[in-house]
Design a protein around this motif. Structure first.
Motif, PDB file in Angstrom:
ATOM      1  N   ALA A 142     -42.876 -40.039  85.848  1.00  0.00           N
ATOM      2  CA  ALA A 142     -42.095 -41.222  85.482  1.00  0.00           C
ATOM      3  C   ALA A 142     -42.330 -41.588  84.022  1.00  0.00           C
ATOM      4  N   HIS A 143     -41.391 -42.345  83.466  1.00  0.00           N
ATOM      5  CA  HIS A 143     -41.491 -42.763  82.067  1.00  0.00           C
ATOM      6  C   HIS A 143     -41.632 -44.270  81.942  1.00  0.00           C
ATOM      7  N   VAL A 144     -42.463 -44.684  80.988  1.00  0.00           N
ATOM      8  CA  VAL A 144     -42.569 -46.073  80.567  1.00  0.00           C
ATOM      9  C   VAL A 144     -41.971 -46.171  79.168  1.00  0.00           C
ATOM     10  N   HIS A 145     -41.021 -47.067  78.995  1.00  0.00           N
ATOM     11  CA  HIS A 145     -40.438 -47.334  77.682  1.00  0.00           C
ATOM     12  C   HIS A 145     -40.949 -48.692  77.223  1.00  0.00           C
ATOM     13  N   ILE A 146     -41.525 -48.740  76.028  1.00  0.00           N
ATOM     14  CA  ILE A 146     -42.084 -49.985  75.506  1.00  0.00           C
ATOM     15  C   ILE A 146     -41.387 -50.354  74.211  1.00  0.00           C
ATOM     16  N   LEU A 147     -40.811 -51.555  74.187  1.00  0.00           N
ATOM     17  CA  LEU A 147     -40.263 -52.143  72.969  1.00  0.00           C
ATOM     18  C   LEU A 147     -41.173 -53.304  72.592  1.00  0.00           C
ATOM     19  N   ALA A 148     -41.869 -53.177  71.465  1.00  0.00           N
ATOM     20  CA  ALA A 148     -42.882 -54.167  71.079  1.00  0.00           C
ATOM     21  C   ALA A 148     -42.718 -54.542  69.616  1.00  0.00           C
ATOM     22  N   LEU A 149     -42.996 -55.792  69.306  1.00  0.00           N
ATOM     23  CA  LEU A 149     -42.908 -56.255  67.929  1.00  0.00           C
ATOM     24  C   LEU A 149     -43.898 -55.503  67.038  1.00  0.00           C
ATOM     25  N   SER A 150     -43.452 -55.166  65.830  1.00  0.00           N
ATOM     26  CA  SER A 150     -44.259 -54.383  64.888  1.00  0.00           C
ATOM     27  C   SER A 150     -44.847 -55.271  63.802  1.00  0.00           C
ATOM     28  N   ASP A 151     -46.053 -54.909  63.350  1.00  0.00           N
ATOM     29  CA  ASP A 151     -46.706 -55.655  62.274  1.00  0.00           C
ATOM     30  C   ASP A 151     -46.367 -55.097  60.896  1.00  0.00           C
ATOM     31  N   THR A 152     -45.387 -54.210  60.809  1.00  0.00           N
ATOM     32  CA  THR A 152     -45.048 -53.589  59.528  1.00  0.00           C
ATOM     33  C   THR A 152     -44.223 -54.491  58.627  1.00  0.00           C
ATOM     34  N   GLU A 153     -43.655 -55.570  59.188  1.00  0.00           N
ATOM     35  CA  GLU A 153     -42.850 -56.502  58.402  1.00  0.00           C
ATOM     36  C   GLU A 153     -43.180 -57.928  58.835  1.00  0.00           C
ATOM     37  N   PRO A 154     -42.873 -58.911  57.982  1.00  0.00           N
ATOM     38  CA  PRO A 154     -43.053 -60.306  58.388  1.00  0.00           C
ATOM     39  C   PRO A 154     -42.185 -60.628  59.604  1.00  0.00           C
ATOM     40  N   GLY A 155     -42.628 -61.582  60.397  1.00  0.00           N
ATOM     41  CA  GLY A 155     -41.863 -61.960  61.581  1.00  0.00           C
ATOM     42  C   GLY A 155     -42.606 -63.017  62.364  1.00  0.00           C
ATOM     43  N   PHE A 156     -42.285 -63.130  63.630  1.00  0.00           N
ATOM     44  CA  PHE A 156     -42.963 -64.089  64.492  1.00  0.00           C
ATOM     45  C   PHE A 156     -43.354 -63.398  65.786  1.00  0.00           C
ATOM     46  N   GLY A 157     -44.224 -64.058  66.545  1.00  0.00           N
ATOM     47  CA  GLY A 157     -44.689 -63.455  67.792  1.00  0.00           C
ATOM     48  C   GLY A 157     -45.897 -62.565  67.557  1.00  0.00           C
ATOM     49  N   PRO A 158     -46.445 -62.008  68.631  1.00  0.00           N
ATOM     50  CA  PRO A 158     -47.617 -61.122  68.529  1.00  0.00           C
ATOM     51  C   PRO A 158     -47.200 -59.723  68.054  1.00  0.00           C
ATOM     52  N   ARG A 159     -47.317 -59.452  66.764  1.00  0.00           N
ATOM     53  CA  ARG A 159     -46.880 -58.186  66.176  1.00  0.00           C
ATOM     54  C   ARG A 159     -48.044 -57.200  66.165  1.00  0.00           C
ATOM     55  N   ILE A 160     -47.764 -55.972  66.570  1.00  0.00           N
ATOM     56  CA  ILE A 160     -48.827 -54.977  66.748  1.00  0.00           C
ATOM     57  C   ILE A 160     -48.599 -53.742  65.892  1.00  0.00           C
ATOM     58  N   GLY A 161     -49.663 -52.978  65.715  1.00  0.00           N
ATOM     59  CA  GLY A 161     -49.570 -51.696  65.045  1.00  0.00           C
ATOM     60  C   GLY A 161     -49.322 -50.581  66.046  1.00  0.00           C
ATOM     61  N   ALA A 162     -48.785 -49.474  65.540  1.00  0.00           N
ATOM     62  CA  ALA A 162     -48.514 -48.334  66.425  1.00  0.00           C
ATOM     63  C   ALA A 162     -49.794 -47.812  67.057  1.00  0.00           C
ATOM     64  N   GLY A 163     -50.918 -47.965  66.344  1.00  0.00           N
ATOM     65  CA  GLY A 163     -52.186 -47.479  66.869  1.00  0.00           C
ATOM     66  C   GLY A 163     -52.598 -48.151  68.164  1.00  0.00           C
ATOM     67  N   LEU A 164     -52.186 -49.395  68.355  1.00  0.00           N
ATOM     68  CA  LEU A 164     -52.542 -50.089  69.590  1.00  0.00           C
ATOM     69  C   LEU A 164     -51.860 -49.426  70.791  1.00  0.00           C
ATOM     70  N   ILE A 165     -50.641 -48.992  70.604  1.00  0.00           N
ATOM     71  CA  ILE A 165     -49.936 -48.269  71.673  1.00  0.00           C
ATOM     72  C   ILE A 165     -50.578 -46.911  71.910  1.00  0.00           C
ATOM     73  N   ARG A 166     -50.851 -46.200  70.833  1.00  0.00           N
ATOM     74  CA  ARG A 166     -51.473 -44.873  70.975  1.00  0.00           C
ATOM     75  C   ARG A 166     -52.809 -44.970  71.701  1.00  0.00           C
ATOM     76  N   ASP A 167     -53.632 -45.939  71.300  1.00  0.00           N
ATOM     77  CA  ASP A 167     -54.956 -46.067  71.910  1.00  0.00           C
ATOM     78  C   ASP A 167     -54.863 -46.461  73.387  1.00  0.00           C
ATOM     79  N   ALA A 168     -53.918 -47.324  73.716  1.00  0.00           N
ATOM     80  CA  ALA A 168     -53.800 -47.808  75.096  1.00  0.00           C
ATOM     81  C   ALA A 168     -53.420 -46.689  76.062  1.00  0.00           C
ATOM     82  N   PHE A 169     -52.680 -45.701  75.563  1.00  0.00           N
ATOM     83  CA  PHE A 169     -52.210 -44.619  76.424  1.00  0.00           C
ATOM     84  C   PHE A 169     -52.847 -43.274  76.048  1.00  0.00           C
ATOM     85  N   ALA A 170     -54.047 -43.355  75.451  1.00  0.00           N
ATOM     86  CA  ALA A 170     -54.730 -42.136  75.022  1.00  0.00           C
ATOM     87  C   ALA A 170     -55.501 -41.457  76.147  1.00  0.00           C
ATOM     88  N   GLY A 171     -55.719 -42.168  77.238  1.00  0.00           N
ATOM     89  CA  GLY A 171     -56.526 -41.626  78.324  1.00  0.00           C
ATOM     90  C   GLY A 171     -55.782 -40.623  79.171  1.00  0.00           C
TER      91      GLY A 171
END
Length: 220
Positions: A142-171
């Protein structure tokens, strides 16, 4: 720590949720048009229910779930107003489900996470539990698709780096097949007006924000 249920309830009860734009996110619409969604679909953190409503109307077998009872009530009203009376919503704590004795939801072929993963930005324990729940709810392959706010530009909300996604699914049990920049659309309300200062809404009142779009496959 992630927000308490009462905080999420208040956003829906008082119509201050910046993520309610009255339609599905274009990135999720593009996934459907590209044939990326299949089988039984889960929409965790369904919020206003836009993705569950649209996918149900398109003939998919989809369930929207949210921690907030007010969100689920809002989504049900939204579905009724749009004439999609068979759209299904349930109140579910995706973090608690990681250690629950039973899995009342069953398993899914596709999970579409639009703006839920990033709320665990500062809560490592909850984020890890959420990922365990995703694994529990995914059929092998099965596939999980994640759309998450990025910290690469100014904005609002909890903005994350791509590394957080990579680390969370590294196992073991996961393979990140794609992780790329995309866009997320929100609106400015009293809840985020300070963070949104300097951002210009479009003619429909929406603000385009930098985001990540990830496609992750359960491998075992």
């Amino acid at each position: 720590m992630t927000q308490a249920t009462e905080v999420w309830n208040s956003a829906y009860d008082n119509d201050t949720a910046p993520w309610i734009i009255g339609e599905p996110q274009p990135a999720i619409v593009a996934l459907e048009r590209g044939g990326r969604l299949r089988g039984r679909i889960l929409d965790p953190g369904t919020g206003a229910g836009e993705h569950t409503i649209a996918l149900t109307a398109a003939g998919y077998d989809v369930l929207g779930v949210d921690l907030s009872p007010s969100a689920v009530a809002y989504a049900r009203r939204n579905a009724a107003a749009k004439g999609v009376t068979d759209a299904r919503f349930e109140v579910v704590d995706m973090v608690a489900l990681a250690t629950a004795a039973d899995n009342p939801l069953g398993t899914f072929d596709t999970i579409v996470d639009s703006a839920l993963f990033h709320v665990f930005l500062e809560d490592d324990e909850a984020r890890a539990a959420y990922v365990r729940t995703l694994h529990r709810l995914c059929d092998p392959g099965a596939h999980v698709h994640i759309l998450a706010l990025s910290d690469t530009e100014p904005g609002f909300g909890p903005r994350i780096g791509a590394g957080l996604i990579r680390d969370a699914f590294a196992g073991p049990g996961w393979e990140i097949e794609e992780l790329r920049p995309d866009s997320y659309y929100g609106r400015i309300t009293e809840a985020n007006a300070e963070q949104a200062r300097g951002l210009e809404p479009d003619a429909e009142g929406k603000v385009e924000l930098a985001a990540w779009l990830a496609r992750i496959r359960r491998t075992g």
